[in-house]
Design a protein around this motif. Structure first.
Motif, mmCIF file in Angstrom:
data_model
loop_
_atom_site.group_PDB
_atom_site.id
_atom_site.type_symbol
_atom_site.label_atom_id
_atom_site.label_comp_id
_atom_site.label_asym_id
_atom_site.label_seq_id
_atom_site.Cartn_x
_atom_site.Cartn_y
_atom_site.Cartn_z
ATOM 1 N N MET A 94 0.818 -1.207 0.000
ATOM 2 C CA MET A 94 0.000 0.000 0.000
ATOM 3 C C MET A 94 0.854 1.261 0.000
ATOM 4 S SD MET A 94 -3.375 -0.826 2.255
ATOM 5 C CE MET A 94 -2.497 -1.038 3.793
ATOM 6 N N GLY A 95 2.072 1.169 0.525
ATOM 7 C CA GLY A 95 2.959 2.327 0.473
ATOM 8 C C GLY A 95 3.218 2.758 -0.956
ATOM 9 N N GLY A 96 3.433 1.776 -1.849
ATOM 10 C CA GLY A 96 3.630 2.090 -3.256
ATOM 11 C C GLY A 96 2.385 2.680 -3.891
ATOM 12 N N CYS A 97 1.218 2.209 -3.466
ATOM 13 C CA CYS A 97 -0.046 2.730 -4.014
ATOM 14 C C CYS A 97 -0.316 4.161 -3.572
ATOM 15 C CB CYS A 97 -1.210 1.825 -3.587
ATOM 16 S SG CYS A 97 -1.128 0.128 -4.178
ATOM 17 N N MET A 98 0.120 4.517 -2.372
ATOM 18 C CA MET A 98 -0.200 5.829 -1.812
ATOM 19 C C MET A 98 0.853 6.890 -2.115
ATOM 20 S SD MET A 98 -1.816 4.832 1.922
ATOM 21 C CE MET A 98 -0.381 3.906 2.482
ATOM 22 N N ALA A 99 2.079 6.470 -2.408
ATOM 23 C CA ALA A 99 3.170 7.432 -2.585
ATOM 24 C C ALA A 99 2.894 8.481 -3.663
ATOM 25 C CB ALA A 99 4.478 6.687 -2.881
ATOM 26 N N ALA A 112 9.316 19.981 9.610
ATOM 27 C CA ALA A 112 9.137 18.575 9.260
ATOM 28 C C ALA A 112 7.923 18.441 8.352
ATOM 29 C CB ALA A 112 8.950 17.716 10.506
ATOM 30 N N VAL A 113 7.969 17.438 7.492
ATOM 31 C CA VAL A 113 6.808 17.038 6.696
ATOM 32 C C VAL A 113 6.526 15.582 7.032
ATOM 33 C CG1 VAL A 113 5.896 16.629 4.392
ATOM 34 C CG2 VAL A 113 7.282 18.664 4.831
ATOM 35 N N PHE A 114 5.335 15.330 7.557
ATOM 36 C CA PHE A 114 4.938 13.984 7.972
ATOM 37 C C PHE A 114 3.977 13.379 6.957
ATOM 38 C CE2 PHE A 114 6.291 15.782 11.950
ATOM 39 C CZ PHE A 114 6.809 14.712 12.667
ATOM 40 N N THR A 115 4.282 12.182 6.478
ATOM 41 C CA THR A 115 3.282 11.406 5.750
ATOM 42 C C THR A 115 2.671 10.396 6.709
ATOM 43 O OG1 THR A 115 5.107 10.031 4.924
ATOM 44 C CG2 THR A 115 4.203 11.696 3.432
ATOM 45 N N GLY A 116 1.541 9.842 6.269
ATOM 46 C CA GLY A 116 0.790 8.991 7.186
ATOM 47 C C GLY A 116 1.404 7.625 7.406
ATOM 48 N N ASP A 117 1.383 6.793 6.406
ATOM 49 C CA ASP A 117 1.823 5.417 6.620
ATOM 50 C C ASP A 117 2.332 4.817 5.308
ATOM 51 O OD1 ASP A 117 -0.686 5.462 5.511
ATOM 52 O OD2 ASP A 117 -1.673 4.452 7.164
ATOM 53 N N LEU A 118 3.289 5.505 4.715
ATOM 54 C CA LEU A 118 3.899 4.971 3.494
ATOM 55 C C LEU A 118 4.821 3.807 3.810
ATOM 56 C CD1 LEU A 118 4.841 8.240 1.573
ATOM 57 C CD2 LEU A 118 2.782 6.840 1.347
ATOM 58 N N GLY A 119 5.414 3.802 4.989
ATOM 59 C CA GLY A 119 6.356 2.762 5.326
ATOM 60 C C GLY A 119 7.678 2.946 4.600
#
Length: 351
Positions: free
Chosen positions: A215-220, A243-250
């Motif tokens: 899902m990390g690849g799908c969301m990036a 800082a820039v935070f993304t949710g859960d790309l992993g």
């Protein structure tokens, strides 16, 4: 007259900030064993939360987190004018049952793992439009209920590829207000507090990927689109943020995001952080690529990010929760997995 400024197609700068008055986070033992374990408000050792089903456990989890956020601010449900909340389950059932006893006017949301960003965005828009003075924004996820909904029964014991993320069992809630928090408010340090000053609404991005275990690849791509548009719309660069935070790309999604941004001459790596990477200690916790789920970015925001903004350690951050918009129906029919990401600018304010 509305003096809010609109930039680009979907970015808004608020003429008056929306203050984050209170926040709460509750997790299970696995999350408490991670690097942020000492920061959560409550850790429940029983993953069933005293209930008979995983779904009821998640409902109880979200309701308790919302109640904690309200109570920490010294408020009651009657002080909250609207509630924006959601989860990963079909028909947002965990949220519907969890919110039933709160008595707060309710809008159920589904943005997959980006739902806390969607809730904060819509809550901010409602407040700045004058439809109340306080809103509650909440999300939740549960490892077992998500596995049951989207993947395999727990008893099946399937092998997980290294690209897979681990759904966080947790819930995060924030109370937004049109007025600065009082001196004794939980999210205030001296004269400092945290406030939302701008938004960039996400666009659905579909690169044709079909791997629900990546899902990390799908969301990036969606994260890249939102971050790049936010920088362009507000006329900012990475140097304008702590800082820039993304949710859960992993781990895998993070690398894809940074590569995509490099193609646009945006070097984000020095300030980029991912909530899914922060919440678990891999490989010791065997979560593979990191954490995911609606609760992932929500609990990291409530427990880790906001206190650093309130204290002034960070002056401005861009919070970009990410979501993979699949359902068990669309996946089983062979459809691709679109992604979305919502950007929320949060700043340190002196009041």
């Amino acid at each position: 007259m509305n003096k809010n400024l609109r930039f680009g197609a979907a970015s808004i700068a608020f003429s008056q900030p929306l203050y984050i008055e209170s926040a709460a986070s509750i997790v299970s033992q696995k999350e408490a064993n991670g690097p942020l374990g000492d920061l959560f408000d409550l850790v429940c050792e029983d993953p069933m939360f005293g209930c008979d089903t995983w779904e009821s456990a998640e409902s109880t989890l979200q309701k308790e987190t919302a109640t904690q956020a309200i109570g920490k601010a010294g408020l009651s449900s009657e002080d909250i004018h609207l509630m924006f909340a959601g989860d990963l389950l079909a028909q947002t059932s965990a949220t519907c049952f969890g919110s039933a006893g709160l008595g707060i006017p309710f809008y159920g949301l589904y943005g997959a793992c980006s739902t806390i960003g969607e809730a904060l965005s819509l809550g901010s828009l409602a407040l700045t439009a004058g439809f109340g003075t306080r809103v509650l924004c909440a999300t939740s996820s549960h490892f077992a209920s998500a596995e049951k909904e989207f993947r395999f029964p727990l008893g099946y014991g399937n092998q997980r590829p290294f690209s897979a993320t681990w759904t966080v069992t947790g819930s995060g809630a924030c109370i937004l207000s049109t007025s600065p928090p009082g001196e004794k408010a939980p999210l205030r340090s001296g004269k400092g507090c945290a406030a939302i000053t701008g938004l960039t609404a996400g666009r659905v991005m579909d690169y044709g990927l079909r791997d629900s275990m990546n899902m990390g690849g799908c969301m990036a791509p969606a994260a890249c689109d939102t971050i790049a548009r936010s920088f362009s719309d507000f006329g900012r660069t990475p140097s304008d943020y702590d800082a820039v935070f993304t949710g859960d790309l992993g781990i895998i999604g993070q690398k894809i995001l940074l590569d995509l941004l490099e193609e646009q001459n945006i070097r984000l790596s020095p300030i980029h952080k991912d909530c899914g990477i922060l919440i678990y200690d891999d490989p010791s916790q065997d979560t593979h690529a990191g954490g995911s789920g609606c609760g992932c970015s929500a609990v990291v925001l409530a427990s880790y990010i906001l206190p650093k903004i309130v204290s002034g350690e960070w002056k401005r951050i861009l919070f970009v929760p990410t979501g993979a918009l699949l359902s068990k129906v669309s996946f089983n029919e062979g459809d691709s997995i679109p992604g979305i990401a919502h950007g929320v600018v949060i700043e340190h304010m002196e009041v």
